[in-house]
Write a protein that holds these residues in place. Structure first.
Motif, PDB file in Angstrom:
ATOM      1  N   ALA A 299       4.501  39.440  49.207  1.00 39.45           N
ATOM      2  CA  ALA A 299       3.751  38.665  48.221  1.00 39.45           C
ATOM      3  C   ALA A 299       3.821  39.319  46.845  1.00 39.45           C
ATOM      4  N   ASP A 300       3.802  38.486  45.804  1.00 41.50           N
ATOM      5  CA  ASP A 300       3.826  39.027  44.446  1.00 41.50           C
ATOM      6  C   ASP A 300       2.424  39.495  44.059  1.00 41.50           C
ATOM      7  N   GLU A 301       2.251  39.884  42.809  1.00 42.81           N
ATOM      8  CA  GLU A 301       0.969  40.426  42.350  1.00 42.81           C
ATOM      9  C   GLU A 301      -0.182  39.432  42.510  1.00 42.81           C
ATOM     10  N   GLU A 302       0.139  38.150  42.514  1.00 45.26           N
ATOM     11  CA  GLU A 302      -0.891  37.129  42.655  1.00 45.26           C
ATOM     12  C   GLU A 302      -1.056  36.675  44.109  1.00 45.26           C
ATOM     13  N   GLY A 303      -0.258  37.252  45.014  1.00 41.71           N
ATOM     14  CA  GLY A 303      -0.374  36.915  46.421  1.00 41.71           C
ATOM     15  C   GLY A 303       0.470  35.750  46.872  1.00 41.71           C
ATOM     16  N   TYR A 304       1.477  35.359  46.079  1.00 38.58           N
ATOM     17  CA  TYR A 304       2.321  34.222  46.424  1.00 38.58           C
ATOM     18  C   TYR A 304       3.684  34.658  46.984  1.00 38.58           C
ATOM     19  N   VAL A 305       4.251  33.803  47.840  1.00 40.51           N
ATOM     20  CA  VAL A 305       5.603  34.002  48.376  1.00 40.51           C
ATOM     21  C   VAL A 305       6.381  32.710  48.173  1.00 40.51           C
ATOM     22  N   PRO A 306       7.704  32.799  48.007  1.00 40.49           N
ATOM     23  CA  PRO A 306       8.511  31.584  47.808  1.00 40.49           C
ATOM     24  C   PRO A 306       8.712  30.796  49.109  1.00 40.49           C
ATOM     25  N   PHE A 307       8.858  29.492  48.944  1.00 38.09           N
ATOM     26  CA  PHE A 307       9.104  28.596  50.068  1.00 38.09           C
ATOM     27  C   PHE A 307      10.246  27.653  49.690  1.00 38.09           C
ATOM     28  N   GLY A 308      11.105  27.329  50.665  1.00 37.70           N
ATOM     29  CA  GLY A 308      12.215  26.439  50.353  1.00 37.70           C
ATOM     30  C   GLY A 308      12.898  25.877  51.579  1.00 37.70           C
ATOM     31  N   THR A 309      14.067  25.312  51.340  1.00 38.89           N
ATOM     32  CA  THR A 309      14.872  24.701  52.389  1.00 38.89           C
ATOM     33  C   THR A 309      16.031  25.614  52.740  1.00 38.89           C
ATOM     34  N   LEU A 310      16.254  25.835  54.020  1.00 39.34           N
ATOM     35  CA  LEU A 310      17.346  26.682  54.472  1.00 39.34           C
ATOM     36  C   LEU A 310      18.641  25.876  54.467  1.00 39.34           C
ATOM     37  N   VAL A 311      19.640  26.362  53.736  1.00 38.35           N
ATOM     38  CA  VAL A 311      20.921  25.664  53.602  1.00 38.35           C
ATOM     39  C   VAL A 311      22.011  26.441  54.320  1.00 38.35           C
ATOM     40  N   ASN A 312      22.737  25.761  55.200  1.00 37.25           N
ATOM     41  CA  ASN A 312      23.837  26.372  55.950  1.00 37.25           C
ATOM     42  C   ASN A 312      25.155  25.899  55.340  1.00 37.25           C
ATOM     43  N   TYR A 313      25.979  26.841  54.865  1.00 36.00           N
ATOM     44  CA  TYR A 313      27.271  26.475  54.273  1.00 36.00           C
ATOM     45  C   TYR A 313      28.435  27.153  55.008  1.00 36.00           C
ATOM     46  N   THR A 314      28.329  27.201  56.317  1.00 37.58           N
ATOM     47  CA  THR A 314      29.371  27.795  57.150  1.00 37.58           C
ATOM     48  C   THR A 314      30.744  27.190  56.844  1.00 37.58           C
ATOM     49  N   GLY A 315      31.720  28.054  56.638  1.00 39.66           N
ATOM     50  CA  GLY A 315      33.070  27.597  56.361  1.00 39.66           C
ATOM     51  C   GLY A 315      33.270  27.103  54.944  1.00 39.66           C
ATOM     52  N   GLY A 316      32.217  27.125  54.115  1.00 40.38           N
ATOM     53  CA  GLY A 316      32.322  26.640  52.751  1.00 40.38           C
ATOM     54  C   GLY A 316      32.610  27.740  51.755  1.00 40.38           C
ATOM     55  N   ARG A 317      32.130  27.556  50.542  1.00 42.85           N
ATOM     56  CA  ARG A 317      32.409  28.512  49.471  1.00 42.85           C
ATOM     57  C   ARG A 317      31.245  29.470  49.259  1.00 42.85           C
ATOM     58  N   SER A 318      31.574  30.657  48.755  1.00 38.30           N
ATOM     59  CA  SER A 318      30.575  31.682  48.486  1.00 38.30           C
ATOM     60  C   SER A 318      30.711  32.114  47.029  1.00 38.30           C
ATOM     61  N   ASN A 319      30.023  33.185  46.666  1.00 42.61           N
ATOM     62  CA  ASN A 319      30.155  33.746  45.320  1.00 42.61           C
ATOM     63  C   ASN A 319      31.184  34.867  45.287  1.00 42.61           C
ATOM     64  N   GLY A 320      32.095  34.838  46.251  1.00 44.14           N
ATOM     65  CA  GLY A 320      33.144  35.848  46.324  1.00 44.14           C
ATOM     66  C   GLY A 320      33.038  36.709  47.559  1.00 44.14           C
ATOM     67  N   CYS A 321      31.919  36.602  48.274  1.00 42.93           N
ATOM     68  CA  CYS A 321      31.701  37.410  49.476  1.00 42.93           C
ATOM     69  C   CYS A 321      32.333  36.773  50.710  1.00 42.93           C
ATOM     70  N   THR A 322      32.365  37.563  51.785  1.00 42.00           N
ATOM     71  CA  THR A 322      32.757  37.053  53.087  1.00 42.00           C
ATOM     72  C   THR A 322      31.511  36.486  53.744  1.00 42.00           C
ATOM     73  N   THR A 323      31.594  35.277  54.262  1.00 43.80           N
ATOM     74  CA  THR A 323      30.443  34.674  54.929  1.00 43.80           C
ATOM     75  C   THR A 323      30.833  34.203  56.323  1.00 43.80           C
ATOM     76  N   TRP A 324      29.856  34.280  57.232  1.00 39.96           N
ATOM     77  CA  TRP A 324      30.069  33.823  58.609  1.00 39.96           C
ATOM     78  C   TRP A 324      28.932  32.894  59.010  1.00 39.96           C
ATOM     79  N   SER A 325      29.142  32.124  60.071  1.00 39.25           N
ATOM     80  CA  SER A 325      28.076  31.281  60.592  1.00 39.25           C
ATOM     81  C   SER A 325      26.964  32.190  61.104  1.00 39.25           C
ATOM     82  N   PRO A 326      25.728  31.670  61.241  1.00 36.96           N
ATOM     83  CA  PRO A 326      24.624  32.505  61.736  1.00 36.96           C
ATOM     84  C   PRO A 326      24.932  33.177  63.074  1.00 36.96           C
ATOM     85  N   SER A 327      25.492  32.435  64.027  1.00 37.57           N
ATOM     86  CA  SER A 327      25.766  33.015  65.342  1.00 37.57           C
ATOM     87  C   SER A 327      26.874  34.058  65.271  1.00 37.57           C
ATOM     88  N   GLU A 328      27.883  33.814  64.450  1.00 37.12           N
ATOM     89  CA  GLU A 328      28.980  34.773  64.307  1.00 37.12           C
ATOM     90  C   GLU A 328      28.513  36.032  63.579  1.00 37.12           C
TER      91      GLU A 328
END
Length: 322
Positions: free
Chosen positions: A207-236
């Motif tokens: 939590a931040d100084e005010e006691g908040y945490v971020p919330f969002g939608t989990l996005v899966n981009y397996t086999g897609g593009r990255s910012n230059g890194c190597t990426t794998w599926s969650p199970s792999e």
């Protein structure tokens, strides 16, 4: 060691490579069990990629720099997927165990700036660079380093707000890849949390100084593009990361700048890749026309000028979740 096996289909043979240097496939010291995985077919590793990956691994073992029984390789010339199924192009090879696995992996998406368009499509990579901020893949030798796990926020799962943590395996490079740490190049699972809002959770260590945490939608981009890194599926990821966590090993990423330039020159000259003695995946070469390498010396000033031109903006504050 067992990794999730991908479903291999005979019709996938269409995703073949354009050519391979004739002598690369005939390394006499490649054991017989591994030879059957060497080739240009779906799920196989191209001869030149294996040859260089093995040479890098053997060099580091001989020098006493690593003792991991497994090593990695990646072929970025292959397509992201076929018929909606992520295509294998990252390889885990454990010769002592006689184990070979091919899994999916992402590549760098690049950028489209006014002074230069070095972006990549979703299916095939055309542009490559080692410039910081390019968001592109750089081929060459790497050695895995430390693994760091970080909190990304909360998402909805089974009607509950669940924390999402993502582990990152840092790479150390050599030569043209030596700025891997500066570029924050490494390996991680192909999921990210797209922030939407923040909610009160004062008992969370994140939590931040005010006691908040971020919330969002989990996005899966397996086999897609990255910012230059190597990426794998969650199970792999669950299978690959433990192999290198606290146990450095080598990763060879193909193609290097010399390969990219050689293929581009052959295409420009109208010379067949087999005659030129170079390799690229045929499906992707047809899609991109010819590849391009953007050296850091050329691309870095363009990226730096673009950054300096950006207007100053006030820090964005996430809205409160309703």
């Amino acid at each position: 060691m067992k990794l999730p096996r991908l479903f291999f289909v005979a019709t996938m043979a269409a995703a073949m490579t354009a050519s391979v240097p004739a002598n690369a496939a005939d390394s006499a010291d490649i054991p017989g069990w591994l030879q059957k995985h060497v080739g240009t077919g779906y799920g196989q590793i191209a001869p030149v990629v294996l040859e260089r990956a093995r040479a890098l691994y053997q060099q580091k073992v001989k020098a006493g720099e690593i003792s991991n029984p497994c090593y990695f390789a990646k072929d970025v010339t292959r397509p992201s997927g076929t018929n909606g199924v992520a295509t294998p192009r990252f390889y885990v090879i454990c010769e002592e165990e006689k184990s070979f696995q091919a899994v999916s992996s992402g590549y760098g998406n690049g950028r489209n700036l006014k002074k230069a368009d070095f972006s990549n499509g979703r299916q095939c990579a055309q542009n490559f660079s080692n410039a910081e901020g390019s968001k592109l893949t750089m081929g060459g030798p790497y050695v895995t380093a430390e693994t760091k796990t970080s909190f990304k926020g909360y998402y909805e799962q089974g009607g509950k707000k669940t924390p999402f943590y993502r582990s990152f395996l840092q790479y150390e490079g050599e030569g043209e890849t030596e700025n891997a740490r500066e570029r924050e190049i490494g390996g991680h699972e192909a999921r990210f949390l797209k922030w939407q809002c923040r909610f009160k959770k004062e008992d969370s260590p994140h939590a931040d100084e005010e006691g908040y945490v971020p919330f969002g939608t989990l996005v899966n981009y397996t086999g897609g593009r990255s910012n230059g890194c190597t990426t794998w599926s969650p199970s792999e990821t669950e299978e690959v990361l433990p192999l290198a966590d606290g146990k450095p090993t080598t990763l060879y990423v193909y193609p290097e700048s010399r390969d990219i330039d050689a293929v581009a020159n052959a295409v420009t000259a109208g010379t067949s890749l087999s005659k030129a003695g170079v390799y690229w995946n045929a499906e992707c070469l047809k899609a991109i026309g010819k590849p391009k390498f953007w050296p850091k010396s050329q691309l870095q000033p363009i990226i730096d000028d673009w950054r300096e031109s950006l207007p100053e903006m006030a820090p964005y504050v996430l809205p409160i979740c309703k």
